[in-house]
Design an enzyme around this catalytic site. Structure first.
Site, PDB file in Angstrom:
ATOM      1  CD  GLU A   1      -2.960  -0.969  -0.046  1.00 19.49           C
ATOM      2  OE1 GLU A   1      -2.962   0.078  -0.724  1.00 19.49           O
ATOM      3  OE2 GLU A   1      -3.705  -1.928  -0.306  1.00 19.49           O
TER       4      GLU A   1
ATOM      5  CE1 TYR B   1      -7.222   2.049  -0.528  1.00 19.38           C
ATOM      6  CE2 TYR B   1      -4.850   2.301  -0.236  1.00 19.38           C
ATOM      7  CZ  TYR B   1      -5.929   1.615  -0.769  1.00 19.38           C
ATOM      8  OH  TYR B   1      -5.709   0.492  -1.508  1.00 19.38           O
TER       9      TYR B   1
ATOM     10  CG  ASP C   1      -8.433   3.268  -4.732  1.00 15.27           C
ATOM     11  OD1 ASP C   1      -9.641   3.333  -5.075  1.00 15.27           O
ATOM     12  OD2 ASP C   1      -7.606   2.567  -5.337  1.00 15.27           O
TER      13      ASP C   1
END
Length: 288
Positions: free
Chosen positions: A35, A118, A136
């Site tokens: 991520e 997120y 996102d």
């Protein structure tokens, strides 16, 4: 509100890409690293560097024991290299606060360096299987079109999490699939410039399509051009330091032929301010 979850789940089952972080057993640390790397960086560039990173540092404690300079160098051409320092600091925090285990609680994740709404929810959902909305850029575009009838989403806002929560199934496993499916749909079908509406599983219930595809404008902040920017100068400086055997170079030898000397100096100052470069006795080096 029409059911968006069912068609998303069915579409994802048949169309999801085979990506490393979606495979069973990938783990919370791998998910967290992926991520960090995927922020503003294409998937194709991330995959080989992610695999090399996890081979070198398979646990947070392994990265925490390394020098920050090693993390910056390993980051290579992923861009936005502050992420490398943030990931290193997060690894130190995971080691020191959480006994080397990536936390599951969203608030604990948010307390780590470099982690926002997120990333915290992505780790909790995709690594640990909890039920949270994960939003996102791609998800926001799908929600803007399907739910609000807008051609592009507005600036990121807390309301995005509420909109995603509205379409999530109560079943925990199904909610994780819907989160992933909305992102995948935005990446592959409901794209920003040329959406493939004929292939979209939400076409028969999309508010934007029903309204005749109106152009509602785009109020998001546009990213500055890279060529000739301070960001390009910063990247050139870091490439020189990464390539040097000791990651230590005389300041005047670092992109000394850069066409804009003021921009070069400004880029150096900003790198020092960000902690990505250290200036010692007329020399520049990656952080120790």
């Amino acid at each position: 509100m029409p059911d968006l979850a069912s068609p998303l789940i069915a579409w994802y089952r048949d169309n999801a890409r085979d990506l490393p972080w979606r495979r069973p057993g990938f783990g919370a640390w791998g998910t967290l690293v992926s991520e960090f790397m995927l922020q503003q960086t294409p998937v194709a560039r991330v995959i080989p560097l992610l695999e090399a990173w996890l081979e070198r540092w398979p646990t947070p404690a392994d990265l925490a024991a390394a020098a920050p300079a090693d993390a910056v160098r390993q980051w290579a051409n992923l861009g936005y290299p502050r992420r490398a320092l943030w990931l290193h600091r997060a690894a130190v925090e995971i080691r020191d606060r959480h006994a080397g285990v990536v936390p599951r609680d969203v608030d604990d994740l948010l307390a780590l360096t470099g982690i926002g709404d997120y990333t915290a929810r992505a780790v909790a959902v995709f690594a640990y299987g909890d039920r949270h909305p994960v939003v996102d850029t791609n998800t926001r575009r799908v929600l803007a079109r399907a739910m609000q009838g807008r051609s592009q989403p507005g600036p990121a806002a807390k309301r995005d999490l509420a909109d995603m929560t509205e379409i999530l199934p109560h079943d925990i496993a199904a909610s994780a699939v819907v989160n992933a499916a909305a992102m995948e749909l935005g990446a592959l079908v409901c794209t920003a410039r040329v959406p493939r509406c004929a292939a979209c599983p939400l076409a028969d219930r999309c508010a934007w399509r029903a309204a005749g595809y109106p152009d509602t404008g785009d109020t998001r902040v546009k990213q500055a051009r890279y060529e000739g920017s301070d960001r390009q100068a910063r990247g050139a400086i870091l490439r020189v330091l990464r390539a040097a055997t000791t990651h230590d170079v005389a300041a005047e030898d670092v992109i000394g032929d850069w066409p804009d000397a003021a921009q070069r100096d400004r880029a150096i100052d900003s790198l020092v301010s960000d902690g990505l470069v250290e200036a010692v006795d007329g020399r520049l080096r990656l952080p120790l």
